[in-house]
Enzyme design. Structure first.
Site, short mmCIF file in Angstrom:
data_model
loop_
_atom_site.label_atom_id
_atom_site.label_comp_id
_atom_site.label_asym_id
_atom_site.label_seq_id
_atom_site.Cartn_x
_atom_site.Cartn_y
_atom_site.Cartn_z
N GLU A 2 0.83 -1.21 0.00
CA GLU A 2 0.00 0.00 0.00
C GLU A 2 0.86 1.26 0.00
O GLU A 2 0.51 2.26 -0.65
CB GLU A 2 -0.95 -0.03 1.19
N GLU A 13 -4.49 -9.56 2.98
CA GLU A 13 -5.35 -9.29 4.14
C GLU A 13 -6.56 -10.21 4.21
O GLU A 13 -6.98 -10.60 5.32
CB GLU A 13 -5.81 -7.82 4.10
#
Length: 268
Positions: A122, A142
């Site tokens: 990210e 995730e």
């Protein structure tokens, strides 16, 4: 690694700021202290007019960053110190994190070796230019951990890749090789690991050769206008462009061209 060792190395050379995630023993996983130190670094980078470009990288040759320190998170959950978490970093250490510094107009280059996973990926997605070594691997795992890519991975990956490809990686956590990321336009260049430093230095040199106020105005306008209809994009207000338009550099560029000499930028 001692507990008091800085999580971030921050070095300034000329107009370049180099920001290094400095926890190689744990693949540069980011704990709360890392985020707090990063916030101070980005504040300083944004405020220092002599800093025109930043390079973000990870210490060692195994990882850019594997994202959130899950051992720290698990420990905090056992003690009840971890509150339920969703999108963004508001109310958390290091707010606003790079992934939410939407007004940072200075360019940031991600220099990636090894793993860029979860929050590490990210961070790379939030950078403007991404140069990867051939051994780089990207993933947002995730969903396999009962989490979400809450630092913008859901939003940025689905904008920076074709929809179905992005969803395939978001929903399964499947990894993305450096070469595949390049083929999809997510990475600017993929190079042998031994060439990574030189290739990033070349991008830095190209950026520093440009007028810093022009670079900031272009980044600001491209970012703001990305979600605007074209007529609104033309009519929008861009503070960095207003500064550039009335700057000495706006005069210096054409003058240097006419006089057949290199321009002397003053960022003002």
């Amino acid at each position: 690694m001692t507990s008091d060792q800085a999580r971030i190395r921050y070095e300034k050379t000329g107009h370049l700021a180099t920001v290094t995630l400095n926890r190689p023993a744990v693949l540069n996983a980011m704990d709360l202290r890392t985020h707090a130190e990063l916030a101070d670094v980005w504040d300083d980078f944004a405020a220092d007019d002599d800093m025109w470009v930043a390079v973000l990288t990870g210490a060692g040759d195994r990882a850019f960053s594997v994202g959130q320190d899950l051992k720290e998170l698990a420990a905090r959950e056992r003690t009840g110190a971890a509150a339920p978490s969703s999108f963004g970093s508001r109310g958390k250490a290091g707010f606003p994190r790079l992934t939410e510094r939407f007004d940072l107009a200075k360019p940031v280059i991600a220099k990636v070796r090894g793993y860029a996973l979860g929050g590490g990926f990210e961070l790379a997605l939030a950078c403007d230019i991404l140069i990867a070594a051939e051994d780089a691997t990207f993933a947002l795992p995730e969903a396999r951990l009962g989490l979400i890519p809450g630092a913008g991975g859901v939003f940025r990956l689905s904008r920076q890749l074709p929809w179905k490809i992005a969803m395939g990686h978001l929903l399964t956590g499947r990894p993305l090789s450096a070469l595949r990321a390049y083929e999809l336009g997510l990475v600017n260049e993929v190079v042998p690991a031994e060439e990574l430093d030189d290739r990033v230095a070349g991008w830095v040199a190209d950026l520093v050769a440009c007028a810093p106020l022009s670079v900031r105005a272009i980044k600001e306008a491209a970012t703001v206008a990305a979600t605007l209809p074209l007529p609104e994009a033309f009519a929008a207000r861009y503070p960095h462009e207003e500064r550039r338009m009335h700057s000495k550099d706006a005069v210096e560029g054409p003058r240097a061209f006419a006089e057949k000499r290199p321009p002397r930028w003053v960022a003002g």
